[in-house]
Each structure stands twice: as structure tokens, then as C-alpha cells.
Design a protein around this motif. Structure first.
Motif, PDB file in Angstrom:
ATOM      1  N   SER A   1      -2.593  -0.946 -10.805  1.00 38.02           N
ATOM      2  CA  SER A   1      -0.972  -0.965 -10.516  1.00 38.02           C
ATOM      3  C   SER A   1      -0.391  -1.118 -11.657  1.00 38.02           C
ATOM      4  CB  SER A   1      -0.748  -2.107  -9.362  1.00 38.02           C
ATOM      5  OG  SER A   1      -1.094  -1.921  -8.390  1.00 38.02           O
ATOM      6  N   VAL A   2      -0.667  -2.296 -12.263  1.00 43.02           N
ATOM      7  CA  VAL A   2       0.174  -2.854 -13.837  1.00 43.02           C
ATOM      8  C   VAL A   2       0.083  -1.617 -14.737  1.00 43.02           C
ATOM      9  CG1 VAL A   2       0.268  -4.341 -15.383  1.00 43.02           C
ATOM     10  CG2 VAL A   2       0.360  -4.884 -13.240  1.00 43.02           C
ATOM     11  N   MET A   3      -1.288  -1.151 -15.097  1.00 36.43           N
ATOM     12  CA  MET A   3      -1.568  -0.322 -16.073  1.00 36.43           C
ATOM     13  C   MET A   3      -0.716   1.133 -15.912  1.00 36.43           C
ATOM     14  SD  MET A   3      -4.906  -1.197 -18.175  1.00 36.43           S
ATOM     15  CE  MET A   3      -6.172  -1.230 -16.231  1.00 36.43           C
TER      16      MET A   3
ATOM     17  N   ALA B   1       0.094  -1.157  -1.984  1.00 28.93           N
ATOM     18  CA  ALA B   1       0.829  -2.658  -1.554  1.00 28.93           C
ATOM     19  C   ALA B   1       1.624  -3.083  -2.752  1.00 28.93           C
ATOM     20  CB  ALA B   1       0.033  -3.609  -0.881  1.00 28.93           C
ATOM     21  N   GLN B   2       0.968  -3.341  -3.874  1.00 24.54           N
ATOM     22  CA  GLN B   2       1.337  -4.009  -5.103  1.00 24.54           C
ATOM     23  C   GLN B   2       2.396  -3.288  -5.713  1.00 24.54           C
ATOM     24  OE1 GLN B   2      -2.876  -6.006  -6.418  1.00 24.54           O
ATOM     25  NE2 GLN B   2      -2.368  -3.716  -7.022  1.00 24.54           N
ATOM     26  N   SER B   3       2.208  -2.060  -5.870  1.00 25.68           N
ATOM     27  CA  SER B   3       2.988  -1.053  -6.747  1.00 25.68           C
ATOM     28  C   SER B   3       4.352  -0.945  -6.067  1.00 25.68           C
ATOM     29  CB  SER B   3       2.438   0.285  -6.961  1.00 25.68           C
ATOM     30  OG  SER B   3       1.224  -0.186  -7.604  1.00 25.68           O
ATOM     31  N   GLU B   4       4.204  -0.558  -4.663  1.00 26.21           N
ATOM     32  CA  GLU B   4       5.494  -0.092  -4.051  1.00 26.21           C
ATOM     33  C   GLU B   4       6.289  -1.297  -3.652  1.00 26.21           C
ATOM     34  OE1 GLU B   4       4.697   2.601  -0.799  1.00 26.21           O
ATOM     35  OE2 GLU B   4       3.882   3.965  -2.278  1.00 26.21           O
ATOM     36  N   CYS B   5       5.646  -2.661  -3.725  1.00 21.90           N
ATOM     37  CA  CYS B   5       6.488  -3.956  -3.549  1.00 21.90           C
ATOM     38  C   CYS B   5       7.212  -4.335  -4.994  1.00 21.90           C
ATOM     39  CB  CYS B   5       5.826  -5.090  -3.132  1.00 21.90           C
ATOM     40  SG  CYS B   5       5.207  -4.758  -1.305  1.00 21.90           S
TER      41      CYS B   5
END
Ligand SMILES: [Zn+2]
Length: 467
Positions: free
Chosen positions: A212-214, A242-246
Motif C-alpha cells: 500500500s505504502v510503496m 482496506a489500508q490504502s482506501e482508509c
């Protein structure tokens, strides 16, 4: 409407593909976890990424593609600790081997190759942001993503997770569907394990947050396309969403494209069955990178692929057929004029090839168009009906074929043939022709070509030169 379309796992439909902005495709593909040599099942996915890249470029797009190298996860730490090595000592060798293998298979490099351990601070910052927005909780020094806070959880894998126990946690990076629980974003340090000192305290990232972060760091909040193997749909890609959209409040990826599993000789690959192949194993058995690449690319990515040694042998034969045809085109003295039937068939084959690739990368159908034309054109060449005016279309079809499959050029050989060896092989070929063993004769000619030696049959015998 753009002709190019892909099956989107998110919508479960084949959809026309276009990038969101201009003609740049922002693409993220999950790369290897460098805990061992990559095996042939892994390379099915990497060859799929390559075919995808090549066809996007052939469709006029410019790529901005990120692939990660996961160089910290449960398996890597377990193995590195067991061997008494630092994380870098352990992963550097496999990272290099992976990139070398990719080059051998002629896989195009992504514009960005991102190593997870080079982005730990960015991961910590993202976790802090999720924490501030109330998506996480901490337990025994580890930070978990609370999936109950993201009601769309399950939208990619189309699983219904209602009734899941709130607050149940999972600490391992890989787990089953039935284990859908709050997953670790950040793992507390354990004795003997590597950890990083960051703004959220000491520890190490979970696997899912890495991607997600990269992805967001290099490509922005919304990707045009995210690809991976089907085994990554759950939990990895579900968790990435989930992580990215939040984090961003925006859709993470518009297209999710997944390649199917690979079987070896009809069975699931496993070390105990002895059907667990790395590239090195297959080279030792005498197979070439071109044959492996061709076999992996020839089955459409959404079909299960049964990888067999017999299949590799057929791949070799198929490549030789195309190489032989190309050699005929390059060396034949063709009569003037144009054969309208061949011209029409050539144009049709090009159109069919394009249409098949546009149709969710149907490589099998694209190959069908090429070989049907080859049959026709070879007969015409035999009969003297293939004319100079037919050359350009035929060469265009071959160029299109090789743009995707990239198997016509020979792997570079370091062992340049000596003049004596060349003369011997030419004599063997002449003898084979006299015995009307044209398959052998063609094989020898190709072998010489592989050593950089080009033959020309003239009325006064065979002439040869080095390329
Ligand atoms: Zn990933």
C-alpha cells in the motif's frame, strides 16, 4: 470505446481499459518475497506481468509501473535467523538471483523496483496516520488494522465477512479466508528478530502495508491497474485495499487483474513430489529460457497452466517453426509481384492477433493466428507463390509476434564457434540435406545461427559469415 479490455476481479466483469489520466498507465504488481529462488509458478505470474506491460505499450500507452521486492516478512526472518545471517545478507543474494532470472526470461523491468526495507519510515508514517484516524489498535506492542471500521472489507474477494468476531487478531502475514481477522500492520520486536526504530516505536512492518505504502508513494492514491497471482486476492490484496482506501479516502485501484495457478505435470508443485522447478533446474535439463518464456506466455493468464516437460519440448518446436519461417523470409530470393491471397491472409492474421490480445490478453488465440498464416505462407514459399510484395506484411506479423513473445533472438552464447566447428557443422548439414533430412538440416542451420553464424545457400555451395 477502447478495444483493450481486461477481466476485473473487483467487478467480476470484462471491462474496457483506459488509464484515468492521459496515456500513462499507473500500474502496481506484487513482486517476489526474496526468501528463496523463484520457482516456475512464480514466473508464470512474472511472465504475465511482462505480457501485460508489452501489450499496454503496443496499445500506445506509457507505463509508470512499480514492482516491490518484499525483503522482510515472516518467512525471510525465520530463514535468516536459522542461518545466522543478517536480513540483508540473506535477501541480497536472492534479490540478485531474481533480477538475473527476469533478465534471462527477457522480462521488461518495471520503471520502479521498490525494496520494502528502503521504505520503513514511510510505512511507519502511514500507520501513524491510520492510527490517528481511528482504524487501528495496539496490543502487546503490535498495531492491528480494525477491519470492522472498513465496511467494504471483502469487496475484492467477494467474501461475506459479516458475523466475524470483532477484535479477533491474526499475526502471521499469510492466512486462510476463514481466518479473516484484524491483521498486523506493525509487529512488536521479538528477541533475535530484526527491528527498526521509528516514530511509532520499534518493530517491523507486516507484509500488506508494504505494498500500500510503496504504491501510493510512487503512483499516487489511485492506480489504474494492480496485478498479482490469484493466491494474493485474499488476504493480501483485500488488506491492501482496506489500508490504502482508509489512508487516502479514494479508490485504490480501478482494475484488479489476477493470473491463475500453475500445475506441474498435472499436480500442485511441491518439493516432496520432485516437481518443484526453478529456472536453474530447467536449464540443467537442457531447456532454454526462450522455451520456458514461450510456454508460460502461451496460455492465457486466466486459465490454469499445466507446466510439463513435454510442453517445453513443444514450445521449442513452435519457436523453431517461427525462426525457420523468418529465416526463409530473410534469405529467400522472391519473385516480383504480390500474391493477393497471401496478402489478405497476412493482414487478417495481424488483425486477429491484435483482437485476441485486446480480448483480455488471449495469447493462445493470437498464436493461432500466427501459425495459421505460417502454414499458408510456407506452402506458398514451397510452391514459389510467395512473392516479394508479400514480404512486408509477413515481417510485420513476425514483429508483432515477437513484440509480445520475444523468443526469436537467440540467447547470447559466450562460446563463439571456431571456424573449424562451423565448417564441420556445415558439412553435417550438407550431408543431412543430401539424405533429405531437412529437419536435421534446419536444426543445424539454427544451431549455427545461435552461434552467430549466418548461412547462405548459393549455386556454388554454402557461404557463411559471422553476424
Ligand atoms: Zn503486494
Amino acid at each position: 470505446m477502447p478495444p483493450l479490455r481486461f477481466y476485473n476481479t473487483l467487478t467480476q466483469e470484462v471491462q474496457p481499459f483506459e488509464p484515468l489520466e492521459g496515456n500513462v498507465v499507473k500500474m502496481y504488481t506484487c513482486g517476489p518475497t526474496v526468501y528463496d529462488f523463484a520457482h516456475i509458478g512464480n514466473f508464470r505470474t512474472f511472465v504475465f506481468y511482462d505480457v501485460l506491460r508489452r501489450w499496454l505499450r503496443a496499445s500506445g500507452y506509457v507505463l509508470d509501473h512499480v514492482m516491490n521486492i518484499t525483503d522482510v516478512d515472516d518467512k525471510i526472518i525465520r530463514n535468516a535467523v536459522a542461518q545466522g545471517k543478517t536480513l540483508n545478507e540473506y535477501t541480497d543474494a536472492y534479490t540478485k538471483a531474481f533480477l538475473d532470472d527476469c533478465a534471462t526470461l527477457r522480462l521488461e523491468r518495471a520503471e520502479h523496483i521498490a525494496r520494502a526495507t528502503d521504505h520503513i519510515d514511510e510505512m511507519a508514517a502511514a500507520i501513524r496516520k491510520l492510527e490517528a484516524a481511528g482504524y487501528t489498535y495496539t496490543s502487546d506492542g503490535s498495531i492491528y488494522f480494525r477491519i470492522a471500521k472498513f465496511p467494504e472489507y471483502g469487496k475484492l474477494s467477494h467474501n461475506d465477512f459479516t458475523g466475524m468476531v470483532a477484535g479477533a487478531r491474526v499475526d502471521v502475514d499469510e492466512y486462510e479466508k476463514s481466518d479473516a481477522r484484524d491483521f498486523a500492520l506493525w509487529k512488536a520486536p521479538k528477541p533475535g528478530e530484526p527491528n527498526w526504530e521509528t516514530e511509532i516505536g520499534p518493530g517491523r512492518p507486516g507484509w500488506h502495508i508494504e505494498c500500500s505504502v510503496m504504491a501510493i508513494q510512487y503512483l499516487g492514491a489511485t492506480l489504474d491497474l494492480h496485478a498479482g497471482g490469484v493466491d494474493l486476492i485474499f488476504p493480501h490484496h483485500e488488506n491492501e485495499i482496506a489500508q490504502s482506501e482508509c489512508l487516502t479516502g479514494k479508490q485504490f485501484a480501478r482494475f484488479w487483474v489476477h493470473s491463475e495457478f500453475l500445475l506441474v505435470e498435472g499436480q500442485k508443485m511441491s518439493k516432496s513430489l520432485g516437481n518443484f522447478y526453478t529456472l536453474r533446474d530447467l536449464f540443467e535439463k537442457g531447456f532454454t529460457a526462450e522455451s520456458i518464456r514461450y510456454l508460460l506466455a502461451s496460455v492465457p493468464y486466466r486459465k490454469g497452466l499445466n507446466f510439463t516437460l513435454e510442453g517445453l519440448t513443444s514450445a521449442k518446436t513452435a519457436i523453431e517453426r517461427v525462426r525457420n519461417f523468418k529465416f526463409r523470409l530473410d534469405s529467400a530470393k522472391l519473385p516480383e509481384g504480390e500474391n493477393p491471397e497471401i496478402a489478405q491472409h497476412g493482414a487478417r492474421a495481424i488483425a486477429e492477433f491484435r483482437a485476441a490480445m485486446d480480448d483480455d490478453l488471449n495469447t493462445a488465440e493470437a498464436l493461432g493466428a500466427v501459425f495459421e498464416f505460417l502454414r499458408d505462407a510456407n506452402s506458398a514459399l514451397d510452391a514459389g507463390d510467395f512473392l516479394a510484395g508479400n514480404l512486408e506484411t509477413a515481417q510485420s506479423l513476425l514483429a508483432l509476434f515477437d513484440l509480445v513473445f520475444d523468443v526469436l533472438k537467440y540467447a547470447e552464447k559466450t562460446d563463439d564457434a571456431s571456424t573449424e566447428e562451423v565448417e564441420q557443422l556445415i558439412a553435417a548439414r550438407t550431408a543431412a540435406k543430401k539424405a533429405r533430412d531437412f529437419t536435421l538440416a534446419d536444426g543445424i542451420r539454427n544451431e549455427l545461427l545461435g552461434k552467430g553464424v549466418v548461412l547462405e545457400d548459393t549455386r556454388d555451395g554454402v557461404r557463411w559469415k559471422r553476424k
